[in-house]
Design a protein around this motif. Structure first.
Motif, mmCIF file in Angstrom:
data_model
loop_
_atom_site.group_PDB
_atom_site.id
_atom_site.type_symbol
_atom_site.label_atom_id
_atom_site.label_comp_id
_atom_site.label_asym_id
_atom_site.label_seq_id
_atom_site.Cartn_x
_atom_site.Cartn_y
_atom_site.Cartn_z
ATOM 1 N N UNK A 14 0.842 -1.204 0.000
ATOM 2 C CA UNK A 14 0.000 0.000 0.000
ATOM 3 C C UNK A 14 0.877 1.254 0.000
ATOM 4 N N UNK A 15 0.588 2.181 -0.907
ATOM 5 C CA UNK A 15 1.338 3.446 -0.991
ATOM 6 C C UNK A 15 0.720 4.433 0.008
ATOM 7 N N UNK A 16 1.536 4.968 0.932
ATOM 8 C CA UNK A 16 1.024 5.912 1.939
ATOM 9 C C UNK A 16 1.606 7.309 1.754
ATOM 10 N N UNK A 17 2.429 7.464 0.715
ATOM 11 C CA UNK A 17 2.976 8.794 0.471
ATOM 12 C C UNK A 17 3.785 8.825 -0.796
ATOM 13 N N UNK A 18 3.571 9.865 -1.629
ATOM 14 C CA UNK A 18 4.332 9.997 -2.865
ATOM 15 C C UNK A 18 4.490 11.480 -3.159
ATOM 16 N N UNK A 19 5.620 11.887 -3.626
ATOM 17 C CA UNK A 19 5.919 13.318 -3.819
ATOM 18 C C UNK A 19 5.298 13.889 -5.085
ATOM 19 N N UNK A 20 4.833 13.061 -6.000
ATOM 20 C CA UNK A 20 4.343 13.582 -7.271
ATOM 21 C C UNK A 20 2.960 13.076 -7.633
ATOM 22 N N UNK B 54 -1.320 9.589 -3.215
ATOM 23 C CA UNK B 54 -1.077 8.217 -2.764
ATOM 24 C C UNK B 54 -2.356 7.415 -2.636
ATOM 25 N N UNK B 55 -3.452 8.064 -2.284
ATOM 26 C CA UNK B 55 -4.704 7.314 -2.087
ATOM 27 C C UNK B 55 -5.246 6.771 -3.398
ATOM 28 N N UNK B 56 -4.810 7.361 -4.522
ATOM 29 C CA UNK B 56 -5.295 6.894 -5.828
ATOM 30 C C UNK B 56 -4.294 5.933 -6.517
ATOM 31 N N UNK B 57 -3.170 5.716 -5.899
ATOM 32 C CA UNK B 57 -2.181 4.824 -6.517
ATOM 33 C C UNK B 57 -2.488 3.370 -6.157
ATOM 34 N N UNK B 58 -2.257 2.456 -7.129
ATOM 35 C CA UNK B 58 -2.571 1.039 -6.901
ATOM 36 C C UNK B 58 -1.485 0.381 -6.041
ATOM 37 N N UNK B 59 -1.735 -0.838 -5.694
ATOM 38 C CA UNK B 59 -0.811 -1.577 -4.834
ATOM 39 C C UNK B 59 0.517 -1.804 -5.582
#
Length: 605
Positions: free
Chosen positions: A93-99, A102-107
């Motif tokens: 599970x992605x809990x943080x992304x700089x670009x 994260x809530x819309x990114x897949x596993x």
């Protein structure tokens, strides 16, 4: 020659282009790999620093709060490291992304950089691919991270665009193409000048080569140079000088082939595609009774006048263009049994060249086979006679028809004698087979001949006394020789026993031995003479044949197997000696055995 210059220029330019291009590709690949490896090592170090100093927040709390916290931190880290930063939990599970949100990114558990870690193939995960969210070719580096306070257990991933690397490679390619253009101009000029300097001598060499190809072996290259063109000129001159030698070698090879064909033990006939006789060697002339010059180049059907059966076989093979293996009888005028083998000849392209026939004289082989068949028949016959006698008398005794004890004893004695004869016959057959198959070797040792003949006479004395035959021995006491004593005993037991069997009562058998020195080689001459019935002159050449008997009835009554003299002949030859016989009817027979004093093979050992 202008075309040659242009071709030379084009070849050199092509080679330089390929070389520079290959070098550029190799250097570009090395540059790219080195740069990417440096980026990977740097990104791994940055992740390890984050693992030690980053303030991790608990991931078990409110999801939105957690995503917001790690997204803000990821954005801050991207500004510091110039790398996209992503926080991923152990379950992917992605809990943080700089670009990206994260809530819309897949596993991300199945991403290559993550799976390489979970499968244990590498200490850190890495991959190069086009980002699904950003659309750029990216370098991804991921490292498993577990905070010391237990707030975070997952992966930190850094990614960086490879656009800068691609741009560097593009500049390298641009410089390489500029260099190629400059080199092409220089090479074109140099090649033109070199080609021009080569044109004149090559024209001269070409002219000389054409003259030589037209059999003008006096043509020579007239200039002297130390470079490759000069070496080529010298090679042309050397070629002209050696052509005569080569032609002579070809003629010698043809003569050698002709000599081989002439001296082959088998006959060769080649019939070409036009059905004419193209090759016929001397052995074929002998077998067919024809002359080569009368049939060469003529249709093979002309052989039909003399050899109809052979011609029909050849005709059938040619019609079917197939292999043949047959036997045929030829009369030239004596009868020959010839093995005929034929094989079709084809070129590499499959075109038919004709038929090649091999004629092998197998008359002697077939004669030996007949002798073998006769030997088997004789063995069968000789075995049947004692077996039939034993069986007949045994059946009579078993039926109880004979009551008289003396008759029974007589029958049993006959059975015993026939069994003994059968045993001797089998023993002689085995011994002869062993000798003829070369499995009987000499075990030589010194033999004192006087003592040796005392032992032989002692063995045969009872047999001689029954017929009142005197056995006389005239052997010097000091005489020694080298021989296989067991085989020597077998020789003289057979010869002396043969003399006793064919000598009438009151006669004598005499054994003499003497040394004969001929041309420095010492030999011992043995003579076994009897006063027996003698051998007809017509039978003398055949007395050493297997199962040959001069007086068949007397031989069988005397218990002979018909193999003794044949065994003697082979044993004498095994000792490198000779065996001769002289006889007169009613007067007696003398067998002469000549053996070397020393055996050659013993000296070699």
């Amino acid at each position: 020659m202008k075309t040659f210059r242009f071709r030379l220029t084009a070849i050199m330019m092509t080679l330089i282009f390929i070389s520079v291009l290959a070098a550029g590709v190799a250097l570009g690949q090395v540059f790219k790999e080195v740069h990417i490896n440096a980026l990977e090592e740097n990104m791994v170090r940055e992740i390890k620093l984050l693992q030690t100093h980053f303030p991790f927040m608990k991931t078990q709390g409110d999801r939105e709060t957690v995503i917001k916290y790690y997204t803000e931190k990821a954005t801050e880290l991207e500004e510091l490291t110039d790398s996209r930063t992503t926080f991923i939990l152990r379950d992917g599970t992605v809990i943080g992304d700089s670009e990206h949100n994260a809530s819309k990114m897949d596993n991300h558990l199945n991403r290559e950089e993550i799976t390489s870690i979970t499968e244990g193939t590498t200490p850190y995960g890495h991959s190069i691919r086009t980002s699904e969210t950003l659309g750029d070719k990216m370098l991804y580096i991921a490292l498993p991270v577990t905070s010391s306070d237990g707030n975070f257990d997952g992966y930190i991933r850094l990614s960086m665009s490879l656009k800068a690397v691609e741009e560097g490679l593009g500049r390298g390619w641009f410089l390489m193409f500029i260099t190629l253009i400059i080199l092409f101009v220089l090479v074109a000029f140099v090649c033109y000048r070199v080609g021009k300097s080569l044109t004149s001598p090559i024209e001269h060499i070409t002219k000389v080569a054409n003259q030589i190809s037209k059999l003008d072996y006096d043509a020579r290259v007239k200039f002297n140079r130390d470079d490759e063109i000069g070496q080529l000129g010298k090679a042309i001159n050397g070629m002209a000088d050696s052509l005569q030698t080569q032609l002579k070698m070809i003629r010698d090879s043809e003569d050698l082939v002709q000599s081989v064909m002439s001296n082959m033990t088998g006959g060769i006939i080649m019939i070409d595609a036009t059905q004419n006789i193209a090759v016929l060697n001397k052995e074929s002339e002998r077998m067919l009774g024809i002359e080569q010059h009368r049939v060469m180049g003529r249709p093979y059907h002309e052989l039909k006048k003399r050899h109809y059966e052979l011609t029909k076989l050849i005709e059938s093979s040619i019609d079917h263009r197939d292999r043949i293996h047959e036997e045929v009888r030829l009369y030239t005028p004596e009868e020959l049994i010839v093995g005929l083998d034929g094989v079709p000849m084809f070129e590499n392209d499959g075109s038919y060249r004709g038929m090649l026939f091999l004629l092998q004289d197998i008359t002697a082989i077939r004669r030996l086979e007949n002798i073998r068949s006769e030997f088997v028949a004789n063995v069968s016959h000789e075995l049947k006679t004692p077996v039939a006698a034993v069986k007949g008398f045994a059946e009579t005794l078993l039926s109880g028809a004979v009551k008289d004890e003396e008759t029974v004893r007589s029958f049993l004695q006959i059975i015993y004698d026939e069994g003994d004869r059968l045993n001797r016959l089998i023993g002689d057959i085995l011994e002869l087979s062993k000798i003829e198959s070369k499995r009987s070797n000499l075990d030589c040792s010194p033999v004192h001949l006087h003592s040796f003949f005392d032992m032989v006479i002692g063995t045969l004395s009872n047999e001689a006394e029954k017929k009142q035959i005197r056995l006389l021995v005239d052997v010097p006491n000091e005489l020694f020789m080298e021989a296989d004593e067991d085989k020597l005993k077998q020789i003289f037991l057979n010869l002396i026993s043969n003399g006793i069997n064919y000598t009438l009562e009151g006669g004598q058998v005499k054994i003499q031995a003497s040394i004969d020195k001929n041309e420095g080689e010492e030999k011992i001459v043995f003579q076994i003479s009897d006063t027996g019935i003698g051998i007809p002159k017509a039978d003398l050449p055949r007395v050493f044949e297997r199962f040959y008997r001069v007086d068949k009835g007397r031989s069988r009554n005397s218990g002979g197997t018909g193999l003794g003299l044949s065994i003697v002949k082979h044993l004498v030859e095994l000792h490198h000696g000779t065996l001769m016989v002289e006889s007169e009817l009613g007067t007696g027979t003398t067998f002469t055995v000549v053996l070397p004093l020393l055996q050659e093979h013993a000296d070699e050992e």
